[in-house]
Motif scaffolding. Structure first.
Motif, mmCIF file in Angstrom:
data_model
loop_
_atom_site.group_PDB
_atom_site.id
_atom_site.type_symbol
_atom_site.label_atom_id
_atom_site.label_comp_id
_atom_site.label_asym_id
_atom_site.label_seq_id
_atom_site.Cartn_x
_atom_site.Cartn_y
_atom_site.Cartn_z
ATOM 1 N N GLU A 94 0.826 -1.214 0.000
ATOM 2 C CA GLU A 94 0.000 0.000 0.000
ATOM 3 C C GLU A 94 0.859 1.262 0.000
ATOM 4 N N ALA A 95 2.163 1.094 0.152
ATOM 5 C CA ALA A 95 3.030 2.271 0.346
ATOM 6 C C ALA A 95 3.928 2.526 -0.860
ATOM 7 N N LYS A 96 4.394 3.766 -0.945
ATOM 8 C CA LYS A 96 5.340 4.128 -2.004
ATOM 9 C C LYS A 96 6.770 4.155 -1.501
ATOM 10 N N ILE A 97 6.920 4.472 -0.205
ATOM 11 C CA ILE A 97 8.259 4.520 0.391
ATOM 12 C C ILE A 97 8.255 3.739 1.697
ATOM 13 N N LEU A 98 9.367 3.033 1.914
ATOM 14 C CA LEU A 98 9.600 2.360 3.190
ATOM 15 C C LEU A 98 10.638 3.189 3.943
ATOM 16 N N LEU A 99 10.325 3.589 5.178
ATOM 17 C CA LEU A 99 11.328 4.249 6.021
ATOM 18 C C LEU A 99 11.818 3.231 7.033
ATOM 19 N N VAL A 100 13.114 2.968 7.037
ATOM 20 C CA VAL A 100 13.693 2.032 7.995
ATOM 21 C C VAL A 100 14.418 2.842 9.058
ATOM 22 N N ILE A 101 13.987 2.678 10.313
ATOM 23 C CA ILE A 101 14.500 3.510 11.402
ATOM 24 C C ILE A 101 15.649 2.835 12.134
ATOM 25 N N PRO A 148 17.433 -8.430 9.463
ATOM 26 C CA PRO A 148 18.422 -9.228 8.744
ATOM 27 C C PRO A 148 19.103 -8.421 7.640
ATOM 28 N N PRO A 149 20.312 -8.820 7.248
ATOM 29 C CA PRO A 149 21.029 -8.104 6.192
ATOM 30 C C PRO A 149 20.169 -7.961 4.929
ATOM 31 N N ASN A 150 20.253 -6.809 4.320
ATOM 32 C CA ASN A 150 19.541 -6.531 3.055
ATOM 33 C C ASN A 150 18.024 -6.665 3.172
ATOM 34 N N PHE A 151 17.504 -6.542 4.362
ATOM 35 C CA PHE A 151 16.067 -6.738 4.594
ATOM 36 C C PHE A 151 15.210 -5.921 3.641
ATOM 37 N N SER A 152 15.610 -4.684 3.410
ATOM 38 C CA SER A 152 14.755 -3.797 2.607
ATOM 39 C C SER A 152 14.646 -4.278 1.168
ATOM 40 N N GLN A 153 15.610 -5.067 0.724
ATOM 41 C CA GLN A 153 15.558 -5.497 -0.677
ATOM 42 C C GLN A 153 14.436 -6.500 -0.933
ATOM 43 N N GLY A 154 13.875 -7.058 0.136
ATOM 44 C CA GLY A 154 12.716 -7.934 -0.024
ATOM 45 C C GLY A 154 11.419 -7.171 -0.245
ATOM 46 N N PHE A 155 11.475 -5.840 -0.079
ATOM 47 C CA PHE A 155 10.256 -5.035 -0.243
ATOM 48 C C PHE A 155 10.246 -4.407 -1.641
ATOM 49 N N PRO A 156 9.111 -4.495 -2.311
ATOM 50 C CA PRO A 156 9.061 -4.001 -3.692
ATOM 51 C C PRO A 156 8.811 -2.492 -3.772
ATOM 52 N N LEU A 157 9.502 -1.705 -2.965
ATOM 53 C CA LEU A 157 9.290 -0.253 -3.022
ATOM 54 C C LEU A 157 10.577 0.463 -2.649
ATOM 55 N N ARG A 158 10.573 1.749 -2.902
ATOM 56 C CA ARG A 158 11.747 2.556 -2.606
ATOM 57 C C ARG A 158 11.930 2.662 -1.092
ATOM 58 N N SER A 159 13.172 2.710 -0.631
ATOM 59 C CA SER A 159 13.354 2.853 0.810
ATOM 60 C C SER A 159 14.329 3.972 1.135
ATOM 61 N N PHE A 160 14.081 4.584 2.285
ATOM 62 C CA PHE A 160 14.997 5.565 2.863
ATOM 63 C C PHE A 160 15.384 5.050 4.246
#
Ligand SMILES: Nc1nc2c(ncn2[C@@H]2O[C@H](COP(=O)(O)OP(=O)(O)OP(=O)(O)O)[C@@H](O)[C@H]2O)c(=O)[nH]1
Ligand SMILES: [Mg+2]
Length: 146
Positions: free
Chosen positions: A65-72, A83-95
């Motif tokens: 449902e989101a366009k951006i993932l913010l990882v804090i 886990p390492p590279n966790f954000s790469q499992g999400f199909p959206l842009r991350s900051f």
């Protein structure tokens, strides 16, 4: 135009909900997040969802449902729970966002390294929800994308 959404993930107590309120310029008090919480263009998540792999599927599903993932990353913490590279499992842009940079125990360089393990390529922002340092810059970068 209707805005897309931003989903915020990160450990318990890392400052996700406080950041949510600052980004939305909402001065109401912050309470412990018990469930996925939709506030305007932000989806705030309970820290338990990032700390327990049992919830990863739920995070993945909600991220659609989101366009951006913010990882804090809390600048006062010395560990990376994701886990390492966790954000790469999400199909959206991350900051990446380092919180609590005002704190006397903040270790910003270490926080950047910890965040890089999860987000090897993303832009990283540094903010304080107390002094508001970095807040306008982060909000502008988000609003440009959503
Ligand atoms: N010094 C400082 N403290 C902060 C900052 N942001 C949040 N805090 C404090 O950190 C604590 C946790 O903040 P929350 O925003 O509730 O954290 P959360 O990530 O939403 O936590 P959960 O809902 O449990 O996942 C609170 O005591 C906040 O006041 C900051 O930028 N600087
Ligand atoms: Mg919260």
């Amino acid at each position: 135009m209707k805005k897309g959404k931003v989903m915020i993930i990160g450990p318990i107590g890392s400052g996700k909900s406080t950041l949510t309120k600052r980004l939305l310029e909402d001065s109401s008090p912050v309470t412990k997040t018990q469930a996925l919480t939709y506030m305007d263009w932000i989806i705030d998540t309970p820290g338990e969802y990032s700390e327990n792999p049992m919830f990863y599927r739920s995070l993945m599903a909600t991220s659609l449902e989101a366009k951006i993932l913010l990882v804090i990353q809390d600048a006062t913490r010395h560990h990376q729970l994701l886990p390492p590279n966790f954000s790469q499992g999400f199909p959206l842009r991350s900051f990446g966002v380092i919180t609590k940079i005002d704190h006397p125990d903040a270790h910003i360089e270490q926080a950047v390294q910890l965040l890089r393990q999860v987000l090897p390529l993303s832009e990283i922002f540094q903010v304080s929800s107390v002094t508001l340092e970095g807040m306008d810059e982060l909000r502008e970068a988000i609003l440009k994308v959503i």
